[in-house]
Design a protein around this motif. Structure first.
Motif, PDB file in Angstrom:
ATOM      1  N   ILE A  48       0.837  -1.203   0.000  1.00 11.98           N
ATOM      2  CA  ILE A  48       0.000   0.000   0.000  1.00 11.98           C
ATOM      3  C   ILE A  48       0.870   1.251   0.000  1.00 11.98           C
ATOM      4  O   ILE A  48       0.618   2.189  -0.754  1.00 11.98           O
ATOM      5  CB  ILE A  48      -0.972  -0.010   1.190  1.00 11.98           C
ATOM      6  N   ARG A  49       1.904   1.256   0.821  1.00 11.06           N
ATOM      7  CA  ARG A  49       2.793   2.429   0.842  1.00 11.06           C
ATOM      8  C   ARG A  49       3.475   2.643  -0.507  1.00 11.06           C
ATOM      9  O   ARG A  49       3.691   3.772  -0.926  1.00 11.06           O
ATOM     10  CB  ARG A  49       3.834   2.286   1.947  1.00 11.06           C
ATOM     11  N   GLU A  50       3.798   1.563  -1.196  1.00 11.57           N
ATOM     12  CA  GLU A  50       4.460   1.677  -2.499  1.00 11.57           C
ATOM     13  C   GLU A  50       3.530   2.250  -3.564  1.00 11.57           C
ATOM     14  O   GLU A  50       3.931   3.101  -4.353  1.00 11.57           O
ATOM     15  CB  GLU A  50       4.965   0.308  -2.947  1.00 11.57           C
ATOM     16  N   TRP A  51       2.290   1.797  -3.584  1.00 17.10           N
ATOM     17  CA  TRP A  51       1.381   2.187  -4.663  1.00 17.10           C
ATOM     18  C   TRP A  51       0.472   3.356  -4.317  1.00 17.10           C
ATOM     19  O   TRP A  51      -0.031   4.033  -5.205  1.00 17.10           O
ATOM     20  CB  TRP A  51       0.555   0.978  -5.109  1.00 17.10           C
ATOM     21  N   HIS A  52       0.195   3.578  -3.054  1.00 20.83           N
ATOM     22  CA  HIS A  52      -0.649   4.697  -2.600  1.00 20.83           C
ATOM     23  C   HIS A  52       0.164   5.523  -1.619  1.00 20.83           C
ATOM     24  O   HIS A  52      -0.080   5.506  -0.418  1.00 20.83           O
ATOM     25  CB  HIS A  52      -1.918   4.204  -1.911  1.00 20.83           C
TER      26      HIS A  52
END
Length: 150
Positions: free
Chosen positions: A17-21
């Motif tokens: 999630i941190r990588e994509w959002h």
């Protein structure tokens, strides 16, 4: 590309999630997560399921998909919404909910057999002088409540 379900640990889902959002933190209160990977085993999407954010919906029989995130892989979200519901039922829950924001089609939810329950008006957020809170970007955005039920 075909996708397959894979188990995902909390830390792995949070990192995805941190990588994509980048502007979203992983949600709190996770009960379980599920992932979708491609033929090479590369994680392409995750769904996090937890207790309902709204207190009045936290009845012990309901869970909420609090976040889905994908790299754009086709049909990944539909796969994860359907899987999240089957997993919740297997754990004894009778209802699974989630929200879409105004402007999101809900096609993945319809594809997984979910139905619209209610339309929620935009609200100013949770900040009050007695309990200050930081905006998460969803203030003043209308939402649609969806559910899967047994």
């Amino acid at each position: 590309m075909s996708l397959r379900l894979v188990p995902v640990r909390s830390r792995e889902a949070a990192a995805f999630i941190r990588e994509w959002h980048r502007h979203h933190a992983p949600p709190a209160g996770q009960i379980f997560a599920v992932g979708a990977a491609d033929e090479d085993g590369i994680l392409r999407a995750v769904a996090i399921v937890g207790r309902p954010v709204a207190r009045h919906l936290d009845d012990g029989a309901t869970l909420e998909v609090t976040r889905t995130c994908s790299d754009g892989a086709r049909n990944a979200n539909s796969l994860l919404y359907g899987t999240a519901w089957r997993a919740a039922k297997a754990l004894g829950y009778t209802r699974l909910i989630t929200y879409t924001q105004d402007g999101e089609s809900g096609a993945s939810l319809r594809g997984a057999g979910w139905r619209i329950v209610a339309q929620r008006r935009p609200r100013p957020g949770w900040h009050t002088p007695s309990r200050p809170r930081v905006s998460h970007g969803s203030d003043y955005v209308a939402r649609t409540l969806w559910e899967a039920v047994s």
